[in-house]
Design an enzyme around this catalytic site. Structure first.
Site, PDB file in Angstrom:
ATOM      1  N   SER A 177       0.996  -1.187   0.021  1.00  0.00           N
ATOM      2  CA  SER A 177       0.026   0.136  -0.055  1.00  0.00           C
ATOM      3  C   SER A 177       0.817   1.205   0.090  1.00  0.00           C
ATOM      4  CB  SER A 177      -0.642   0.071   1.102  1.00  0.00           C
ATOM      5  OG  SER A 177      -0.067   0.314   2.427  1.00  0.00           O
ATOM      6  N   LYS A 178       0.210   2.373  -0.121  1.00  0.00           N
ATOM      7  CA  LYS A 178       0.927   3.721   0.023  1.00  0.00           C
ATOM      8  C   LYS A 178       2.027   3.777   1.097  1.00  0.00           C
ATOM      9  CE  LYS A 178      -1.182   6.704  -2.828  1.00  0.00           C
ATOM     10  NZ  LYS A 178      -2.449   6.357  -2.971  1.00  0.00           N
ATOM     11  N   ARG A 179       1.823   3.177   2.192  1.00  0.00           N
ATOM     12  CA  ARG A 179       2.790   3.006   3.148  1.00  0.00           C
ATOM     13  C   ARG A 179       4.101   2.637   3.055  1.00  0.00           C
ATOM     14  NH1 ARG A 179      -0.314   0.402   5.453  1.00  0.00           N
ATOM     15  NH2 ARG A 179       1.116  -1.021   6.550  1.00  0.00           N
ATOM     16  N   HIS A 180       4.009   1.503   2.038  1.00  0.00           N
ATOM     17  CA  HIS A 180       5.315   1.167   1.642  1.00  0.00           C
ATOM     18  C   HIS A 180       6.285   1.916   0.577  1.00  0.00           C
ATOM     19  CE1 HIS A 180       2.484  -2.362   2.951  1.00  0.00           C
ATOM     20  NE2 HIS A 180       3.635  -2.528   3.576  1.00  0.00           N
ATOM     21  N   GLY A 181       5.902   3.093   0.522  1.00  0.00           N
ATOM     22  CA  GLY A 181       6.424   4.125  -0.467  1.00  0.00           C
ATOM     23  C   GLY A 181       6.197   3.661  -1.938  1.00  0.00           C
TER      24      GLY A 181
END
Length: 511
Positions: free
Chosen positions: A253-257
């Site tokens: 997801s977005k959190r993973h860069g």
RNA sequence: GGCGCAUUCGUCUAGGGGCCUAGGACGCCGCCCUCUCACGGCGGUAACACCGGUUCGAAUCCGGUAUGCGCUACCA
């Protein structure tokens, strides 16, 4: 003779094509090409509230960038269209009618609130919950009466008793008891069709022979098989690929860069590399495979011999692969790629790109590009010349294309020596003397080429009675204002005699 | 809670009963090369989830447990 192989990739357009999706698209494509079959693209937008045209465009763009051309699908009409679920309502209608006629469906009046309450109660009591099937018993008259009274209703699939089995091409036989499935909704109260029915109808009517998709659909497969049965058509082969997770073992997801193609290429990963990396997950990998082309992937990779456990997206390994790939490129190709990249990120004539990268890093750069804050800008003649000149100097050391900006960006902007660079320069004994001497020396060189420059610079320490380290450091800082640069002699050369000497003299003047 | 799938170094994986005191790659650490940073070369660190079986012998086969993930939605 067996039917020609037809596979499909069926993303739901709720955002970017993420890497997991890209991976299953890739393997579908490979499977189709290996078997001389067809690859169809279908957009699963049965949930209009979450689907957007922008996302569809985005997905098509990413697939094309990876060179995964589909034989049928959006913008590529075929015999089995349309290829967006929202445009296939009539087809679903028809199949609903067939199922209805066969007695496989029944009307249900339970509202989602009621069911939610039941489910919660069961949950609290730690009891298993599936829909009771209470509405199965309703008489036709009763149904008509309640419909007429305006009660909302749904259509549910009547799950038969027994067990459902299928052979997953990767995992072998899977068997589930039908009592754990529960009659599922096939048509919502607003009349729209539910995913499980839509996929089956689509796959049947599109003559799909092999369903290759993510592991997250494995549990849905028995339901779908039940529908195939009810429709009286043979089910296709199924293959569920292992999922791709982020470093925390959660869905990407977005959190993973950077986790979609757009962002990855924005920071300077090459599509080919990303493509190959995705293919090499869940399978044995060898360095020689890094430079494989799409055709090579098709020739050598087989979705059926993939491993079965989920893998984790490892940006570090991707970086390494990208670096290896860059090193294996012909210098001219690399230079062209760098130029196209710099243009894309708005580097030329737009120091913002440079500063953004320096100050906030790659993700900020990727984000700015995504938001359209950096417009593509073609290089001027001088910039183009410089890029071509400098590219070979960095080709041997960088991992991603944005490293070019980090390493060599200073060549494209006026000399500025600030902050720690300035402190370092002032800390060098005799810095001013060294810079002046070097400027004079370069200006007087017979031929301005790398060999001559190197010879001259290497002669300076003895000539001036200072340490070699001091000379190198002073010149590096003096010409660039940077602690890290491409090779010193090559850089001075790329700058050109006047610019190089001018910068060094100017630097001396600042002290 | 139920059902399903999965489980070898931190990560990607090799391994399909003895060749395994478990091999390779990324990362990390060290050394070499060196004008900075890298690149490159060399070396090192580190794993069979657990417990029981089967067997002369198990990472490999079987069972259970644990953990993770997925499904269990009028999401896809």
């Amino acid at each position: 003779m067996t039917a020609p192989v037809r596979v499909r990739f069926a993303p739901s357009p709720t955002g970017y094509l993420h890497l997991g999706g890209a991976r299953t698209a890739l393997y579908n494509y490979i499977f189709a090409r290996r078997h001389g079959g067809e690859f169809v693209l279908r957009i699963e937008d049965t949930d209009p509230s979450r689907s957007t045209d922008a996302a569809i465009a985005q997905i098509l763009r990413s697939l094309r960038e990876m060179e995964l051309d589909w034989d049928e699908g959006p913008e590529k009409p075929g015999r089995h269209g349309p290829y967006r679920q929202t445009e296939r309502q009539a087809i679903y209608r028809e199949h609903i009618d067939r199922l209805l006629a066969g007695g496989h469906l029944y009307t249900c009046f339970h509202t989602s609130d009621e069911l939610e309450a039941e489910r919660r109660a069961a949950q609290a009591g730690k009891r298993a919950w599936v829909y009771s099937g209470a509405c199965r018993a309703l008489t036709t008259a009763e149904v008509e009466r309640r419909k007429a009274a305006g009660e909302p209703w749904t259509l549910r699939f009547r799950v038969r008793p027994g067990t459902t089995t299928f052979d997953d091409m990767l995992r072998g036989p899977v068997e589930v008891g039908n009592d754990t499935i529960g009659d599922f909704i096939v048509q919502r109260s607003d009349g729209t069709i539910t995913y499980n029915l839509a996929v089956v109808v689509d796959d049947v009517t599109m003559a799909i022979t092999h369903v290759i998709r993510g592991d997250d659909h494995l549990s849905n497969t028995p339901k779908q098989i039940l529908i195939y049965e009810a429709l009286g058509v043979p089910a296709p082969y199924f293959l569920h690929m292992p999922l791709l997770f982020g470093t925390d073992r959660k869905k990407l997801s977005k959190r993973h860069g950077a986790t979609n193609l757009e962002q990855l290429t924005a920071v300077g990963f090459l599509v080919e590399v990303v493509r190959n990396y995705l293919c090499f997950l869940s399978t044995e990998f060898d360095e020689s495979m890094i430079t494989w082309s799409l055709a090579d992937l098709v020739a050598h990779l087989d979705v059926e011999s993939l491993g079965t456990s989920a893998s984790i997206f490892d940006p570090d390994k991707l970086r390494w692969m990208n670096g290896r790939f860059i090193r294996a490129m012909a210098p001219a190709d690399f230079a062209a790629r760098v130029q196209a990249y710099l243009e894309r990120v708005g580097f030329y004539g737009q120091p913002p790109a440079l500063r953004l990268l320096a100050a906030k890093g790659e993700s900020a750069l990727a984000e700015a590009i995504e938001l359209g804050q950096l417009a593509p800008l073609p290089p001027g003649d001088d910039q183009e010349r410089l890029t071509m000149l400098v590219a070979p100097l960095v080709q041997e050391k960088i991992e991603v294309l944005s490293d070019f900006i980090r390493l060599a960006g200073w060549l494209f902007t006026p000399l500025a020596i600030a902050g720690s660079a300035r402190e370092k320069l002032t800390a060098i004994p005799d810095a001013q003397r060294i810079l002046r001497a070097a400027a004079v020396c370069l200006a007087g060189l017979e031929r301005y080429d790398v060999e001559q420059i190197e010879a001259a610079v290497r002669g300076l320490p003895e000539q001036l009675g200072v340490k070699p380290k001091s000379v190198f450091a002073a010149l590096r800082l003096g010409m660039s204002g940077q602690p890290v640069t491409p090779g010193l002699f090559e850089s001075l050369w790329a700058l050109g005699r006047n610019e190089a000497a001018g910068r060094l003299a100017a630097a001396a003047g600042m002290l």
